[in-house]
Design an enzyme around this catalytic site. Structure first.
Site, PDB file in Angstrom:
ATOM      1  N   GLU A   1      34.922  19.338  56.440  1.00 27.82           N
ATOM      2  CA  GLU A   1      33.785  18.687  57.121  1.00 27.82           C
ATOM      3  C   GLU A   1      32.881  19.672  57.867  1.00 27.82           C
ATOM      4  OE1 GLU A   1      35.325  15.491  59.522  1.00 27.82           O
ATOM      5  OE2 GLU A   1      36.105  14.404  57.790  1.00 27.82           O
TER       6      GLU A   1
ATOM      7  N   ASN B   1      36.736  20.579  51.662  1.00 33.32           N
ATOM      8  CA  ASN B   1      36.895  19.120  51.663  1.00 33.32           C
ATOM      9  C   ASN B   1      35.841  18.481  52.570  1.00 33.32           C
ATOM     10  OD1 ASN B   1      38.715  16.858  50.874  1.00 33.32           O
ATOM     11  ND2 ASN B   1      39.173  16.713  53.070  1.00 33.32           N
TER      12      ASN B   1
ATOM     13  N   HIS C   1      35.943   7.934  51.356  1.00 34.41           N
ATOM     14  CA  HIS C   1      36.148   6.776  52.235  1.00 34.41           C
ATOM     15  C   HIS C   1      34.968   5.825  51.993  1.00 34.41           C
ATOM     16  CE1 HIS C   1      39.431   8.624  54.402  1.00 34.41           C
ATOM     17  NE2 HIS C   1      38.710   9.703  54.634  1.00 34.41           N
TER      18      HIS C   1
ATOM     19  N   GLU D   1      41.032  11.527  49.915  1.00 33.19           N
ATOM     20  CA  GLU D   1      41.339  10.598  51.021  1.00 33.19           C
ATOM     21  C   GLU D   1      40.854   9.189  50.680  1.00 33.19           C
ATOM     22  OE1 GLU D   1      40.024  12.101  54.834  1.00 33.19           O
ATOM     23  OE2 GLU D   1      40.562  14.159  54.321  1.00 33.19           O
TER      24      GLU D   1
ATOM     25  N   ASP E   1      39.988   5.562  50.242  1.00 32.52           N
ATOM     26  CA  ASP E   1      40.241   4.185  50.675  1.00 32.52           C
ATOM     27  C   ASP E   1      38.935   3.414  50.540  1.00 32.52           C
ATOM     28  OD1 ASP E   1      39.006   5.150  53.041  1.00 32.52           O
ATOM     29  OD2 ASP E   1      40.817   4.938  54.255  1.00 32.52           O
TER      30      ASP E   1
HETATM   31  C1  XIL Z   1      42.405  10.598  60.310  1.00 29.19           C
HETATM   32  C2  XIL Z   1      43.807  10.027  60.389  1.00 29.19           C
HETATM   33  O1  XIL Z   1      43.999   9.128  59.334  1.00 29.19           O
HETATM   34  C3  XIL Z   1      44.013   9.332  61.724  1.00 29.19           C
HETATM   35  O2  XIL Z   1      45.376   8.951  61.882  1.00 29.19           O
HETATM   36  C4  XIL Z   1      43.597  10.253  62.870  1.00 29.19           C
HETATM   37  O3  XIL Z   1      43.655   9.538  64.082  1.00 29.19           O
HETATM   38  C5  XIL Z   1      42.196  10.776  62.674  1.00 29.19           C
HETATM   39  O4  XIL Z   1      42.123  11.425  61.412  1.00 29.19           O
HETATM   40  N1  XIL Z   1      38.737  12.728  57.467  1.00 29.19           N
HETATM   41  C6  XIL Z   1      39.830  13.558  57.429  1.00 29.19           C
HETATM   42  C7  XIL Z   1      41.154  13.055  57.886  1.00 29.19           C
HETATM   43  O5  XIL Z   1      39.737  14.667  56.900  1.00 29.19           O
HETATM   44  O6  XIL Z   1      41.943  14.065  58.464  1.00 29.19           O
HETATM   45  C8  XIL Z   1      41.004  11.914  58.855  1.00 29.19           C
HETATM   46  O7  XIL Z   1      42.310  11.383  59.145  1.00 29.19           O
HETATM   47  C9  XIL Z   1      40.084  10.852  58.290  1.00 29.19           C
HETATM   48  C10 XIL Z   1      38.713  11.403  58.038  1.00 29.19           C
END
Ligand code: XIL
Length: 302
Positions: free
Chosen positions: A127, A170, A206, A235, A237
């Site tokens: 990020e 990422n 996401h 990641e 979802d």
């Molecule tokens: C999130 C986790 O799922 C949570 O449990 C935590 O509180 C915050 O981080 N991008 C990322 C992940 O790269 O590491 C994040 O994970 C979600 C967004």
């Protein structure tokens, strides 16, 4: 095959989940994980605040529990994440430039050395770009004190620490073709041209109604792959439910399978019960570990 991991393996891919160490004592959680998934990503346990909350003192216990569970099950492990502005202990932000550079390189080196040979891909930098705009870097101690070059330095340090690990950049909101993904694309292209070590790009993916699965997802994955890096969905979802959610999940899987260098998919959790999006139901298994329509859509698409 009859499982996510088995079907993905038949396509030469892994199918993973983000895992939290504190759920590894829960039988249905572990049964679902072990049955369905072939890769794990520690959800929080490999972040800087978890591993080095005070300078030079490393705490690997929770992350080690996830890695050893994965190894016992023959699962791969994605490392997440070495350099990120978030979940960063306060001491990092107090350092001056020279000290910060040393601390960053020490963190990368010590963590990667601890897991040397045990991680298939590392998110080296997470990020680093802002949303919208025209490709500006996000404010962070690293960016503000070391400038754009910190990303390159992190990747070079990572390559030296574990030459066998795939090194990934990422990010999120980079899943379709847009200003932010263009900025990442230009960075990766520049790295490949100049021989900066980078092997893969992770697309967090996401999705929700404000940020749906982009229509040009496959095209975007393909243009990165054409630069000579692997791509991974890291990641995943998708907020929603029922057939609409299922259709979106199927589209994601089909986009990955259409790109030969898309090497695997990770959902950001096992069950809706523990999703970081606590208001929603974005995963493949419901609160009781029942398979959702989205699960069946993924299995069908694989
Ligand atoms: C999130 C986790 O799922 C949570 O449990 C935590 O509180 C915050 O981080 N991008 C990322 C992940 O790269 O590491 C994040 O994970 C979600 C967004």
């Amino acid at each position: 095959a009859s499982t996510l991991g088995g079907s993905a393996a038949a396509q030469g891919r892994y199918f993973g989940a983000a895992v939290a160490a504190n759920h590894l004592g829960e039988t249905p959680y572990v049964n679902t994980l072990n049955t369905e998934f072939t890769s794990v990503t520690p959800e929080n346990e490999m972040k800087w605040d978890a591993l080095e909350s005070s300078r030079g003192t490393f705490t690997f216990g929770a992350a080690d529990r996830i890695v050893s569970h994965a190894q016992q099950q023959g699962m791969q492990v994605r490392g997440h994440t070495l350099v990120w502005h978030s979940q960063l202990p306060g001491w990092v932000g107090t350092l001056g430039a020279a000290d910060l550079r040393a601390a960053m390189n020490t963190h990368i080196t010590e963590v990667m050395r601890h897991y040397k040979g045990e991680i298939h891909s590392w998110d080296v930098v997470n990020e680093a770009f802002q949303d919208g705009g025209s490709g500006e870097r996000r404010s962070s101690p690293f960016q503000n004190k070391l400038g754009d070059g910190y990303i390159e330095e992190a990747f070079r340090t990572a390559r030296a620490a574990d030459p066998a690990a795939k090194l990934c950049y990422n990010d999120y909101n980079t899943d379709g073709v847009n200003a932010k993904s263009n900025a990442v694309y230009n960075m990766v292209k520049d790295f490949k041209q100049r021989g900066v070590p980078i092997d893969c790009v992770g697309f967090q993916s996401h999705f929700n109604s404000n940020s749906p699965v982009p229509g040009d997802y496959r095209q975007n994955l393909q243009r990165f792959a054409d630069l000579g890096v692997d791509v991974q969905i890291t990641e995943l979802d998708i907020e929603g439910s029922g057939s609409a959610q299922a259709t979106s999940y199927g589209n994601v899987v089909r986009a990955c399978l259409a790109v030969s260098r898309c090497t695997g998919i990770t959902t950001w959790g096992v069950t809706d019960k523990y999703s970081w999006r606590s208001s929603g139901t974005p995963l493949l298994f419901d609160d009781n570990y029942n398979k959702k329509p989205a699960y069946h859509a993924v299995l069908t698409a694989l």
